[in-house]
Motif scaffolding. Structure first.
Motif, PDB file in Angstrom:
ATOM      1  N   HIS A 226      31.759  39.937  31.748  1.00  0.00           N
ATOM      2  CA  HIS A 226      33.065  39.277  31.717  1.00  0.00           C
ATOM      3  C   HIS A 226      33.864  39.507  32.994  1.00  0.00           C
ATOM      4  N   ASN A 227      33.439  40.489  33.810  1.00  0.00           N
ATOM      5  CA  ASN A 227      34.112  40.734  35.090  1.00  0.00           C
ATOM      6  C   ASN A 227      33.402  40.073  36.262  1.00  0.00           C
ATOM      7  N   GLY A 228      32.336  39.328  35.978  1.00  0.00           N
ATOM      8  CA  GLY A 228      31.607  38.655  37.050  1.00  0.00           C
ATOM      9  C   GLY A 228      30.548  39.505  37.715  1.00  0.00           C
ATOM     10  N   ASN A 229      30.265  40.685  37.169  1.00  0.00           N
ATOM     11  CA  ASN A 229      29.212  41.541  37.725  1.00  0.00           C
ATOM     12  C   ASN A 229      27.839  41.076  37.231  1.00  0.00           C
ATOM     13  N   VAL A 230      26.840  41.155  38.108  1.00  0.00           N
ATOM     14  CA  VAL A 230      25.476  40.800  37.712  1.00  0.00           C
ATOM     15  C   VAL A 230      24.943  41.885  36.784  1.00  0.00           C
ATOM     16  N   VAL A 231      24.439  41.488  35.615  1.00  0.00           N
ATOM     17  CA  VAL A 231      23.965  42.459  34.635  1.00  0.00           C
ATOM     18  C   VAL A 231      22.523  42.224  34.194  1.00  0.00           C
ATOM     19  N   GLN A 232      21.957  41.050  34.490  1.00  0.00           N
ATOM     20  CA  GLN A 232      20.576  40.811  34.079  1.00  0.00           C
ATOM     21  C   GLN A 232      19.981  39.650  34.856  1.00  0.00           C
ATOM     22  N   ILE A 233      18.718  39.818  35.256  1.00  0.00           N
ATOM     23  CA  ILE A 233      17.943  38.760  35.898  1.00  0.00           C
ATOM     24  C   ILE A 233      16.851  38.323  34.924  1.00  0.00           C
ATOM     25  N   ASN A 234      16.707  37.009  34.749  1.00  0.00           N
ATOM     26  CA  ASN A 234      15.668  36.453  33.882  1.00  0.00           C
ATOM     27  C   ASN A 234      14.860  35.463  34.719  1.00  0.00           C
ATOM     28  N   PHE A 235      13.741  35.945  35.262  1.00  0.00           N
ATOM     29  CA  PHE A 235      12.961  35.053  36.116  1.00  0.00           C
ATOM     30  C   PHE A 235      11.485  35.416  36.081  1.00  0.00           C
ATOM     31  N   ASN A 236      10.684  34.460  35.626  1.00  0.00           N
ATOM     32  CA  ASN A 236       9.231  34.597  35.641  1.00  0.00           C
ATOM     33  C   ASN A 236       8.668  33.189  35.758  1.00  0.00           C
ATOM     34  N   ASN A 237       8.215  32.833  36.962  1.00  0.00           N
ATOM     35  CA  ASN A 237       7.766  31.463  37.190  1.00  0.00           C
ATOM     36  C   ASN A 237       6.525  31.126  36.369  1.00  0.00           C
ATOM     37  N   ALA A 238       5.757  32.171  35.982  1.00  0.00           N
ATOM     38  CA  ALA A 238       4.550  31.932  35.196  1.00  0.00           C
ATOM     39  C   ALA A 238       4.876  31.453  33.784  1.00  0.00           C
ATOM     40  N   THR A 239       6.038  31.853  33.260  1.00  0.00           N
ATOM     41  CA  THR A 239       6.410  31.446  31.905  1.00  0.00           C
ATOM     42  C   THR A 239       7.629  30.524  31.870  1.00  0.00           C
ATOM     43  N   ARG A 240       8.135  30.148  33.057  1.00  0.00           N
ATOM     44  CA  ARG A 240       9.205  29.139  33.068  1.00  0.00           C
ATOM     45  C   ARG A 240       8.613  27.809  32.611  1.00  0.00           C
ATOM     46  N   ASP A 241       9.242  27.187  31.624  1.00  0.00           N
ATOM     47  CA  ASP A 241       8.693  25.967  31.029  1.00  0.00           C
ATOM     48  C   ASP A 241       8.620  24.856  32.070  1.00  0.00           C
ATOM     49  N   SER A 242       7.572  24.044  31.995  1.00  0.00           N
ATOM     50  CA  SER A 242       7.430  22.906  32.911  1.00  0.00           C
ATOM     51  C   SER A 242       8.459  21.829  32.624  1.00  0.00           C
ATOM     52  N   VAL A 243       9.049  21.880  31.439  1.00  0.00           N
ATOM     53  CA  VAL A 243      10.087  20.916  31.073  1.00  0.00           C
ATOM     54  C   VAL A 243      11.452  21.504  31.413  1.00  0.00           C
ATOM     55  N   LEU A 244      12.215  20.774  32.212  1.00  0.00           N
ATOM     56  CA  LEU A 244      13.583  21.173  32.529  1.00  0.00           C
ATOM     57  C   LEU A 244      14.533  20.404  31.629  1.00  0.00           C
ATOM     58  N   ASP A 245      15.169  21.112  30.722  1.00  0.00           N
ATOM     59  CA  ASP A 245      16.091  20.484  29.779  1.00  0.00           C
ATOM     60  C   ASP A 245      17.459  20.321  30.439  1.00  0.00           C
ATOM     61  N   LEU A 246      17.475  19.452  31.466  1.00  0.00           N
ATOM     62  CA  LEU A 246      18.682  19.237  32.256  1.00  0.00           C
ATOM     63  C   LEU A 246      18.897  17.743  32.483  1.00  0.00           C
ATOM     64  N   PRO A 247      20.137  17.325  32.645  1.00  0.00           N
ATOM     65  CA  PRO A 247      20.371  15.955  33.102  1.00  0.00           C
ATOM     66  C   PRO A 247      19.702  15.736  34.461  1.00  0.00           C
ATOM     67  N   ALA A 248      19.221  14.551  34.685  1.00  0.00           N
ATOM     68  CA  ALA A 248      18.435  14.251  35.891  1.00  0.00           C
ATOM     69  C   ALA A 248      19.170  14.651  37.170  1.00  0.00           C
ATOM     70  N   GLU A 249      20.487  14.459  37.190  1.00  0.00           N
ATOM     71  CA  GLU A 249      21.238  14.739  38.413  1.00  0.00           C
ATOM     72  C   GLU A 249      21.373  16.234  38.685  1.00  0.00           C
ATOM     73  N   GLN A 250      21.037  17.091  37.715  1.00  0.00           N
ATOM     74  CA  GLN A 250      21.133  18.536  37.914  1.00  0.00           C
ATOM     75  C   GLN A 250      19.804  19.180  38.313  1.00  0.00           C
ATOM     76  N   VAL A 251      18.716  18.408  38.220  1.00  0.00           N
ATOM     77  CA  VAL A 251      17.397  18.990  38.456  1.00  0.00           C
ATOM     78  C   VAL A 251      17.241  19.448  39.901  1.00  0.00           C
ATOM     79  N   HIS A 252      17.524  18.573  40.851  1.00  0.00           N
ATOM     80  CA  HIS A 252      17.346  18.947  42.255  1.00  0.00           C
ATOM     81  C   HIS A 252      18.274  20.083  42.661  1.00  0.00           C
ATOM     82  N   PRO A 253      19.571  20.062  42.304  1.00  0.00           N
ATOM     83  CA  PRO A 253      20.421  21.206  42.664  1.00  0.00           C
ATOM     84  C   PRO A 253      19.919  22.527  42.066  1.00  0.00           C
ATOM     85  N   PHE A 254      19.415  22.470  40.834  1.00  0.00           N
ATOM     86  CA  PHE A 254      18.909  23.701  40.233  1.00  0.00           C
ATOM     87  C   PHE A 254      17.687  24.225  40.988  1.00  0.00           C
ATOM     88  N   LEU A 255      16.710  23.356  41.244  1.00  0.00           N
ATOM     89  CA  LEU A 255      15.503  23.790  41.940  1.00  0.00           C
ATOM     90  C   LEU A 255      15.817  24.275  43.346  1.00  0.00           C
TER      91      LEU A 255
END
Length: 330
Positions: A226-255
């Protein structure tokens, strides 16, 4: 007044009452909500827990001098165990040395803190090159930097990896302080940081091990408090789903944002690379430290690690119990 059970020190009722003496009137009972901590457990929390939970973390890059401790002393000496867990909390990574090179040592660490976390890969798992691998870790190929198990809604907080055998060629370990790199991204590319702290990403894991499993979860790549401090990283490209549940216009900015974060991870000034020796046990914060491995040459009988997970609840509980036993309320 609040009423507590004599032995459990837990509150016996939900409503709080205060006896109020009003001038010119009889004693009145007025129902109020108590706002001060009078539970003995709450006093104990204030006296010995808060500074452990909120203690300053030390962020690091390639200059890290990996803290070490003797494995057997961690098991038998409370002061050494306390220092181990303090460093694990503050730095996020501690290497234990001179463990026996036989299975079962991570189970001893689990017993030392309380107990291990059971997942779909069991309480304890073997990391080695397997012909029928159900996880990319169980091959001899390179492992890119990642945190473990974001496919779970609550990924394990702490990981143990014990080196039983090491290969002659390859197999070096890579680690990065994900909090340190996230804060670099915040400074260098605030827009990318905002995307990775707000967009929910799908992770999935399907297979058979301890039992059959089919997992799906959503996480932000970078979690903030709640104070804006980083508290957890969630990243594993091997298990990141191939489907991006995002509006099309958000896909490129996210990647694009994710690419910028990953590129920062691999900068030489952020990356620590070393080779485990038989008897080494890596203990690290799985919510903070991204780890990986160089590929290695396998003949089917070399590099063998044994791994296990624990949660921060158990680790922090043991840390607080050790502090109380060693130092009381100081």
């Amino acid at each position: 007044m609040r009423c507590f059970h004599q032995s459990t020190r837990e509150e016996k009722q939900n409503q709080y009452f205060l006896r109020v003496i009003s001038p010119g009137a009889a004693h009145l009972w007025k129902k109020i909500r108590w706002v001060l901590p009078v539970n003995p457990k709450e006093f104990h929390h204030q006296g010995s827990h808060v500074h452990l939970v909120r203690q300053d973390q030390h962020h690091w890059g390639s200059e890290l001098q990996i803290p070490t401790a003797n494995f057997e002393e961690v098991l038998t000496n409370d002061e050494v165990a306390y220092e181990w867990l303090c460093n694990l909390r503050r730095i996020g990574f501690v290497q234990l040395k001179h463990a026996p090179t036989e299975k079962g040592q991570v189970a001893k660490l689990g017993k030392r803190i309380g107990y291990l976390r059971l997942t779909f890969y069991g309480h304890i798992w073997q990391v080695e090159d397997k012909a029928d691998a159900n996880n990319v870790a169980y091959t001899s190929g390179e492992l890119s930097l990642h945190t473990d198990y974001p496919a779970l809604h609550h990924p394990p907080g702490v990981q143990f990896l014990h080196c039983l055998k090491q290969t002659d060629v390859g197999g070096e370990t890579k680690i990065v302080d994900g909090f340190h790199v996230a804060n670099q991204l915040r400074r260098l590319n605030p827009e990318a940081f905002q995307i990775l702290t707000s967009v929910l990403v799908d992770f999935t894991d399907i297979g058979v091990d301890y039992c059959d499993f089919s997992l799906q979860s959503k996480h932000k790549i970078i979690d903030l408090d709640h104070n804006g401090n980083v508290v957890q990283i969630n990243f594993n490209n091997a298990t990141r789903d191939s489907v991006l549940d995002l509006p099309a216009e958000q896909v490129h900015p996210f990647l694009s944002a994710l690419k910028d974060y990953v590129l920062l991870m691999y900068k030489p000034e952020n990356l620590v690379i070393f080779k485990m020796e038989p008897g080494d046990v890596l203990t690290f914060d799985n919510w903070r430290i991204l780890h990986g491995r160089q590929s290695y040459i396998s003949d089917g009988h070399c590099r063998h690690l044994e791994g296990a997970y624990a949660d921060w609840d158990e680790v922090m509980s043991r840390l607080c119990c050790l502090k109380q036993a060693l130092y009381g309320d100081r």
